[in-house]
Design an enzyme around this catalytic site. Sequence first.
Site, PDB file in Angstrom:
ATOM      1  N   GLY A  46      56.391  26.885  46.845  1.00 51.25           N
ATOM      2  CA  GLY A  46      56.818  27.499  45.592  1.00 51.25           C
ATOM      3  C   GLY A  46      56.398  26.655  44.407  1.00 51.25           C
ATOM      4  O   GLY A  46      56.248  25.432  44.532  1.00 51.25           O
ATOM      5  N   GLN A  51      56.438  23.536  35.856  1.00 50.69           N
ATOM      6  CA  GLN A  51      55.839  22.381  36.525  1.00 50.69           C
ATOM      7  C   GLN A  51      54.383  22.163  36.142  1.00 50.69           C
ATOM      8  O   GLN A  51      53.837  21.088  36.374  1.00 50.69           O
ATOM      9  CB  GLN A  51      55.933  22.538  38.054  1.00 50.69           C
ATOM     10  CG  GLN A  51      57.357  22.489  38.580  1.00 50.69           C
ATOM     11  CD  GLN A  51      57.386  22.754  40.065  1.00 50.69           C
ATOM     12  OE1 GLN A  51      57.448  23.888  40.500  1.00 50.69           O
ATOM     13  NE2 GLN A  51      57.311  21.714  40.863  1.00 50.69           N
ATOM     14  N   CYS A  92      60.120  18.889  46.374  1.00 51.50           N
ATOM     15  CA  CYS A  92      59.577  19.499  45.158  1.00 51.50           C
ATOM     16  C   CYS A  92      58.226  18.876  44.852  1.00 51.50           C
ATOM     17  O   CYS A  92      58.070  17.653  44.963  1.00 51.50           O
ATOM     18  CB  CYS A  92      60.545  19.237  44.000  1.00 51.50           C
ATOM     19  SG  CYS A  92      59.979  19.911  42.438  1.00 51.50           S
ATOM     20  N   LEU A  93      57.260  19.705  44.470  1.00 55.37           N
ATOM     21  CA  LEU A  93      55.924  19.176  44.165  1.00 55.37           C
ATOM     22  C   LEU A  93      55.945  18.231  42.963  1.00 55.37           C
ATOM     23  O   LEU A  93      55.036  17.421  42.806  1.00 55.37           O
ATOM     24  CB  LEU A  93      54.943  20.331  43.909  1.00 55.37           C
ATOM     25  CG  LEU A  93      54.649  21.224  45.132  1.00 55.37           C
ATOM     26  CD1 LEU A  93      53.729  22.369  44.747  1.00 55.37           C
ATOM     27  CD2 LEU A  93      54.049  20.404  46.271  1.00 55.37           C
ATOM     28  N   HIS A 134      65.673  27.389  43.781  1.00 58.98           N
ATOM     29  CA  HIS A 134      65.061  26.113  43.366  1.00 58.98           C
ATOM     30  C   HIS A 134      64.078  26.354  42.209  1.00 58.98           C
ATOM     31  O   HIS A 134      64.112  25.653  41.194  1.00 58.98           O
ATOM     32  CB  HIS A 134      64.356  25.496  44.581  1.00 58.98           C
ATOM     33  CG  HIS A 134      63.568  24.255  44.293  1.00 58.98           C
ATOM     34  ND1 HIS A 134      63.858  23.033  44.870  1.00 58.98           N
ATOM     35  CD2 HIS A 134      62.484  24.030  43.497  1.00 58.98           C
ATOM     36  CE1 HIS A 134      62.997  22.131  44.426  1.00 58.98           C
ATOM     37  NE2 HIS A 134      62.137  22.706  43.598  1.00 58.98           N
ATOM     38  N   GLU A 135      63.209  27.357  42.353  1.00 57.21           N
ATOM     39  CA  GLU A 135      62.199  27.624  41.319  1.00 57.21           C
ATOM     40  C   GLU A 135      62.842  28.170  40.045  1.00 57.21           C
ATOM     41  O   GLU A 135      62.405  27.847  38.934  1.00 57.21           O
ATOM     42  CB  GLU A 135      61.126  28.594  41.829  1.00 57.21           C
ATOM     43  CG  GLU A 135      60.368  28.155  43.080  1.00 57.21           C
ATOM     44  CD  GLU A 135      59.789  26.758  43.013  1.00 57.21           C
ATOM     45  OE1 GLU A 135      59.496  26.267  41.920  1.00 57.21           O
ATOM     46  OE2 GLU A 135      59.652  26.131  44.090  1.00 57.21           O
ATOM     47  N   HIS A 138      63.947  25.428  37.895  1.00 58.40           N
ATOM     48  CA  HIS A 138      62.850  24.832  37.108  1.00 58.40           C
ATOM     49  C   HIS A 138      62.712  25.548  35.756  1.00 58.40           C
ATOM     50  O   HIS A 138      62.488  24.909  34.735  1.00 58.40           O
ATOM     51  CB  HIS A 138      61.515  24.942  37.855  1.00 58.40           C
ATOM     52  CG  HIS A 138      61.258  23.840  38.838  1.00 58.40           C
ATOM     53  ND1 HIS A 138      61.209  22.508  38.464  1.00 58.40           N
ATOM     54  CD2 HIS A 138      61.021  23.861  40.174  1.00 58.40           C
ATOM     55  CE1 HIS A 138      60.942  21.773  39.538  1.00 58.40           C
ATOM     56  NE2 HIS A 138      60.833  22.567  40.589  1.00 58.40           N
TER      57      HIS A 138
HETATM   58 NI    NI Z   1      60.390  22.119  42.577  1.00 59.95          NI
END
Ligand code: NI
Length: 178
Positions: A46, A51, A92-93, A134-135, A138
Amino acid sequence: MSILNILRYPDPRLHKVAKPVTVFDERIKTLVADMAETMYDAPGVGLAASQVDVHEQVIVIDTTEDRSELRAYINPEIIWASPEMKVYDEGCLSVPGVYDGVERHAEVKVRAFDADGKEFELQADGLLAVCIQHEMDHLKGKVFVEYLSPLKRNRIKAKMIKEERELARANKQRVGQR
Ligand code: NI
């Protein structure tokens, strides 16, 4: 298509609040395609526009192993959430190498638009439900480590800053060798 630069925690730009998309045009389609390519390349399941330093309500998710269920969620809204909660080890990226448990709704129903501006509703459980929540965090400027204790969060912050410094030094050396 192109691979976008992913902001790393604790970059303050990760805490900006994303604005809703008002025009569904080629720019949005390109953003979704680039975000998908960036997510698969990382690799991750995701990615939120926040991000990649675009502060608009755009998310891409594909939780399958064979990359067969790519979906864009634009201006997403949770319209129902199960009272049942579940703890899942999240990553998380923007916080590479860090995984920790976060409690979220086990099931959610989301309403969103796709890249063509078509509205859809989707009920999700398991990893997809985790990922959607989660997204969506963000987009509100929230990174999952903010659910952890201040002690853990500070440790993660220190680790990320140290890694960032080492990366910068390695890059400088590489340039110097040329
Ligand atoms: Ni993340």
